[in-house]
Design an enzyme around this catalytic site. Sequence first.
Site, short mmCIF file in Angstrom:
data_model
loop_
_atom_site.label_atom_id
_atom_site.label_comp_id
_atom_site.label_asym_id
_atom_site.label_seq_id
_atom_site.Cartn_x
_atom_site.Cartn_y
_atom_site.Cartn_z
N LYS A 76 0.84 -1.00 0.01
CA LYS A 76 0.29 0.00 0.06
C LYS A 76 0.86 1.20 -0.09
CE LYS A 76 -3.90 1.96 2.70
NZ LYS A 76 -4.80 1.61 3.73
N SER A 151 -9.53 1.94 2.91
CA SER A 151 -8.60 2.91 2.16
C SER A 151 -7.73 1.81 1.01
CB SER A 151 -8.01 3.92 2.84
OG SER A 151 -7.12 3.07 3.91
N SER A 175 -9.86 -0.60 7.02
CA SER A 175 -9.35 -0.45 5.74
C SER A 175 -8.71 -1.76 5.11
CB SER A 175 -8.36 0.73 5.49
OG SER A 175 -9.19 1.71 5.42
N1 GLN Z 1 -13.18 4.24 6.55
C1 GLN Z 1 -12.70 4.91 7.76
C2 GLN Z 1 -12.14 6.17 7.49
O1 GLN Z 1 -12.16 7.03 6.59
C3 GLN Z 1 -11.20 4.01 7.93
C4 GLN Z 1 -10.39 4.02 7.09
C5 GLN Z 1 -9.25 3.40 7.34
O2 GLN Z 1 -8.97 2.04 8.03
N2 GLN Z 1 -7.81 3.83 7.13
O3 GLN Z 1 -11.59 6.72 8.60
#
Ligand code: GLN
EC number: 6.3.5.7
Length: 483
Positions: A76, A151, A175
Site C-alpha cells: 500500500k 482505504s 481499511s
Molecule cells: N473508513 C474509515 C475512515 O475513513 C477507515 C479508514 C481506514 O481504516 N484507513 O477513517
Amino acid sequence: MHHMTLAEIARGLADKKFSSEELTKALLARIAQLDPQLNSFISLTEELALSQAKAADARRANGESGALLGAPIAHKDLFCTQGIRTSCGSKMLDNFKAPYDATVVAKLAAAGTVTLGKTNMDEFAMGSANESSHYGPVKNPWNLEHVPGGSSGGSAAAVAARLLPAATATDTGGSIRQPAAFTNLTGLKPTYGRVSRWGMIAYASSLDQGGPLARTAEDCAILLQGMAGFDPNDSTSIDEPVPDYSASLNGSLQGLRIGVPKEYFSAGLDPRIAELVHNSVKALEKLGAVIKEISLPNMQHAIPAYYVIAPAEASSNLSRFDGVRFGYRCENPENLIDLYKRSRGEGFGAEVQRRIMVGAYALSAGYYDAYYLKAQKIRRLVKNDFMAAFNEVDIILGPTTPNPAWKLGAKNSDPVAEYLEDVYTITANLAGLPGLSMPAGFVDGLPVGVQLLAPYFQEGRLLNVAHQYQLNTDWHTRTPTGF
Ligand code: GLN
C-alpha cells in the site's frame, strides 16, 4: 501462474517448477495488460522487482528456503519505500521519495519478497471506497462500476483480480477488512502493536495497524509472519514473541465458543447479508463450534467516537505537511503564512481537509472536553464491552459491512453515509483488537464478508477458524469474470 496462492507459489518455487524471475515477469505482464481497467497501482517497480526476484532465486539455489522467498507482493502506498515514490494517495506527497524503508517493507524484503509496486489508496487512508485518491478511483474487479472498498482498495482490487497473490494494507477503522469483504478476499487487522508502524505514514496513530490482504487465511498467515514483531523504532510496538501462524491453522474447532452480538442485526444491515452471516454460523457449528448470543451495548456510540478521535489525531499528524520540509509546495508564496495556506489548500484533497478541520475543532480549547475527552471515554466503554464478551466466548462473529460494495460516486455527496458503513469494523480499532474478514457469499454478484474478532494477540485463532471454514466452503476460490 497468476491463480496460485502464496502457499502454492512457495511449493512451486521449492520444487523448482518455475523461478521467481519467471513468475515476476508473468505478473508484471498481467498487470500491464489488466490494471488499466482497475487503476489499482500508483507506481510499478519493475526494476526493483526483477532484481529482488533474481536475488531470491540465487538464495534458493544456495539452499535457502522460506515461504516468502521469491514471493511477489505489493505495498500500500503509505509504507515508505526507499528511493521510491510514497504518495499516500495524495498530491501532497506526489513528489515524495521516501529516504528509508518502513519496518514492514524491510522485514518482508529480508524474507525475500519481490515488490511489484505501490498500490492505490484513499488519500491519507481516509475513506471506505478508494474514491478520494489523487490518482483516481480504483474499480472493483467483481463489477467495474462499483467501488472496491477503502482505504486499501488498490491492494484489494489487485489481489482479487489475480494481478498478484497478496499485498500489504493498513486498517485504521476497517481499511483491510472492508475492502477484503468487497472483493472476496481474506484480510487481517492484527492487534494494535503487533505490526510496526515505523515508516507507515500516520493517519490516526492510536488506531492504525498494518496487516495482510490475500485470498486465503493460509496466505494471510504467511504474510503476517513476515510483517509481525517487536520494533524498537515504534514506541507502541509490543515486545511479545511472534507465534508460528501457519502452525495454528489446523486446530480443531470442537467446542470453540462463538459469540454473535445481537446489536449487529439492526435495521441498517442488508437482510441478504444477515442470511449469509447465519449460513457461516451454521457452517462453523457443523465443525464443532458452539454459538452464543452476546451483547455489545455501547456499539452504537462507536462511529461518533471514532469520527472525533481519528480526525483529531489526523489533524495533528498532518500538520507536518506544511510545504517547507517535504511534499507539495505552492508556487511563488508571498510570505510564510501564504506558503502554509496555499501548500496545504492545494496539496490536500477535500476529504482530508474536512477531517483536519473536524479534528482541529474537536481538539480546540473550548471543545476538547465536550468532544475529544468524551470520545475517549466511549472508547473505553467499547473496550470494556469486548472484555466482558471475551469472558464468555472465544471469537465474535458478524458481518464485516452492512451493505455490499456500492456504485462509484453513490456516496460522494454525503460523507456521513460513507462513515456509517464502518459500523462493524471500527470497534476493533477503538479497542485495539485483532479482526479478520473472510469471503462468505455473494449478493447481486458482489462479494460479502464475515468478520471474526478475537482477544488481544489471538491472530492465530482467527486464522485457524478462517482456514477451517475455507477448507469446508469455496467462496474464497471464486474468481471475478474477466480476471
Ligand atoms: N473508513 C474509515 C475512515 O475513513 C477507515 C479508514 C481506514 O481504516 N484507513 O477513517
